[in-house]
Design an enzyme around this catalytic site. Structure first.
Site, short mmCIF file in Angstrom:
data_model
loop_
_atom_site.label_atom_id
_atom_site.label_comp_id
_atom_site.label_asym_id
_atom_site.label_seq_id
_atom_site.Cartn_x
_atom_site.Cartn_y
_atom_site.Cartn_z
N SER A 42 0.20 14.99 -7.43
CA SER A 42 1.24 15.44 -6.50
C SER A 42 2.47 16.02 -7.18
CB SER A 42 1.71 14.32 -5.57
OG SER A 42 0.92 13.21 -5.64
N CYS A 131 2.55 -8.46 2.34
CA CYS A 131 3.00 -8.18 3.71
C CYS A 131 2.73 -9.33 4.69
CB CYS A 131 2.35 -6.90 4.21
SG CYS A 131 0.60 -6.77 3.79
N GLN A 158 -4.91 -7.67 10.32
CA GLN A 158 -4.12 -6.75 9.49
C GLN A 158 -4.54 -5.29 9.69
OE1 GLN A 158 -4.07 -10.12 5.98
NE2 GLN A 158 -3.47 -8.07 5.37
N HIS A 244 0.84 -5.68 11.36
CA HIS A 244 -0.02 -6.85 11.19
C HIS A 244 0.34 -7.89 12.26
CE1 HIS A 244 -1.30 -5.14 7.52
NE2 HIS A 244 -0.92 -6.05 6.65
N ASN A 318 3.83 -3.86 8.90
CA ASN A 318 3.53 -4.25 7.52
C ASN A 318 4.08 -3.29 6.49
OD1 ASN A 318 1.33 -2.79 9.00
ND2 ASN A 318 0.60 -2.47 6.91
P1 A2P Z 1 -0.51 10.38 -5.49
O1 A2P Z 1 -0.19 10.76 -4.08
O2 A2P Z 1 -0.06 11.40 -6.47
O3 A2P Z 1 -1.93 9.93 -5.69
P2 A2P Z 1 -1.18 4.69 -1.12
O4 A2P Z 1 -0.94 3.21 -1.30
O5 A2P Z 1 -0.72 5.18 0.20
O6 A2P Z 1 -2.59 5.07 -1.43
O7 A2P Z 1 -0.25 5.42 -2.20
C1 A2P Z 1 -0.36 5.18 -3.58
C2 A2P Z 1 0.81 5.84 -4.32
O8 A2P Z 1 0.66 5.57 -5.72
C3 A2P Z 1 0.85 7.34 -4.16
O9 A2P Z 1 2.17 7.78 -4.17
C4 A2P Z 1 0.11 7.81 -5.42
O10 A2P Z 1 0.44 9.10 -5.83
C5 A2P Z 1 0.65 6.80 -6.42
N1 A2P Z 1 -0.21 6.75 -7.60
C6 A2P Z 1 -1.53 6.49 -7.65
N2 A2P Z 1 -2.00 6.59 -8.92
C7 A2P Z 1 -0.94 6.92 -9.70
C8 A2P Z 1 -0.75 7.19 -11.08
N3 A2P Z 1 -1.75 7.13 -11.94
N4 A2P Z 1 0.51 7.50 -11.51
C9 A2P Z 1 1.52 7.58 -10.64
N5 A2P Z 1 1.42 7.35 -9.32
C10 A2P Z 1 0.21 7.03 -8.85
#
Ligand code: A2P
Length: 338
Positions: A42, A131, A158, A244, A318
């Protein structure tokens, strides 16, 4: 002049991270500058904050120097790897994962219940509770203080948002698939979640409980500072998007009537009692808890099957009180001390 802070949100594109950002804005947290961090997938995306566009940065390449508060919600592995780096650079980390919750030198804090635990933060890390534990203790701590709770029997209902953005998408997709006679095609959950119930959250442990269930045992004792409390949990995933619910049955050391419990909870911070004993006169995830801050308590009644037993139905968002809101409330408590 009001003090302001440099804030980083790690996992800013996720279900909890996005809500952390909107709650920081809503509550006018004194942000001097903000870093929004996620994976390289992202990096470069734009997120709107307070009328400005902020670019998502790759956590792996980010220099945490100058960050005052880092709110982490990107999973336990990311917290384990990166939280110590943020602390070494001078930040306080408020971590939503389970990575550090049970470490003796990491405070585990529900803002209404044990804010005093923030007086000592030896590792620079504060843990945000699970949560389900969070909403249960907002409702039960006042009763524990008044009459002592010896045992908690709890079944949780949940919502899928607790499993992240991909889980929200899976419930939507499966619901649409089934209504158009297509295969539900489970990916994120082990079996179909749409129109179903799954009595399995997090990994199974040797004692036959799941880790999600044992979090309710371990975290309750740590937050209430009482190792003698017995907790008997069953955790169930239900096809609800946000919020939840919990059927909670407690046994107290001294008798408390339903009327006394109701008036105690009506005065308790973070709690809204919705208990009219009429159709719709109780909280549900959709009618009360989606997108709101309170922990809603209804169906308060005395247990007809045991002495000193009290039943209630506890519902909360939650993603908000169960995660993002409490993390921001911890940051507020710490900011007020600076
Ligand atoms: P990304 O959107 O770039 O994958 P959720 O709990 O809704 O699945 O969100 C998980 C969050 O953790 C998202 O913002 C995701 O970013 C981030 N994330 C997952 N893997 C990594 C990583 N290796 N480094 C940084 N952020 C991460």
């Amino acid at each position: 002049m009001m003090k302001t802070f440099t804030v980083a949100v790690v996992g800013a594109t996720g279900a909890v991270g996005q809500t952390m950002l909107s709650i920081l804005q809503e509550r006018r947290f004194p942000v001097a500058s903000l870093h929004v961090l996620a994976s390289e997938r992202s990096a470069g995306e734009q997120i709107e904050y307070d009328g400005r566009k902020i670019t998502v940065q790759d956590l792996a390449g980010f220099d945490p120097t100058g960050v005052d508060f880092a709110l982490f919600s990107a999973g336990g592995l990311i917290s384990k790897e990166y939280a110590p780096k943020f602390v070494a650079a001078g930040a306080i980390v408020i971590d939503n994962s389970s990575a550090f919750r049970m470490d003796a030198d990491v405070p585990l804090v529900v803002s209404e219940v044990n804010p005093k635990a923030l007086d000592s933060i030896p590792r620079g890390i504060v843990a945000n509770p699970n949560c389900s534990t969070m909403q249960m203790l907002v409702a039960l701590a006042p009763i524990h203080r008044a009459v002592g709770i010896s045992r908690i029997n709890v079944a949780t209902y949940q919502s899928v948002s607790g499993a992240g953005r991909s889980a929200l998408e899976e419930l939507g997709r499966q619901t649409a698939n089934i209504l158009s006679f297509k295969d539900p095609d489970p990916k994120r959950f082990p079996v179909q979640i749409a129109f179903n119930l799954i009595p399995h959250i997090d990994d199974f442990l040797d004692n036959g409980y799941t880790k999600e269930e044992m979090k309710l045992v371990w975290e309750t004792r740590k937050i209430l500072g009482d190792e003698s409390i017995q907790v008997n949990p069953t955790a169930v995933r239900v096809p609800v998007f946000y919020g939840h619910s919990e059927a909670v049955h407690v046994e107290t050391r001294k008798k408390i009537t339903a009327a006394e419990a109701r008036s105690l909870l009506e005065k308790s911070p973070g709690v809204t009692v919705v208990d009219d004993r009429t159709a719709g006169g109780y909280p549900t995830p959709v009618t009360h808890a989606s997108g709101t801050d309170a922990v809603y308590v209804g169906r308060i009644r005395e247990d007809i099957s045991c002495e000193n037993g009290l039943n209630m139905w506890v519902v909360s968002d939650n993603i908000r009180k169960g995660a993002a809101l409490n993390a921001v409330q911890i940051a507020e408590l710490l900011a007020n001390k600076r």
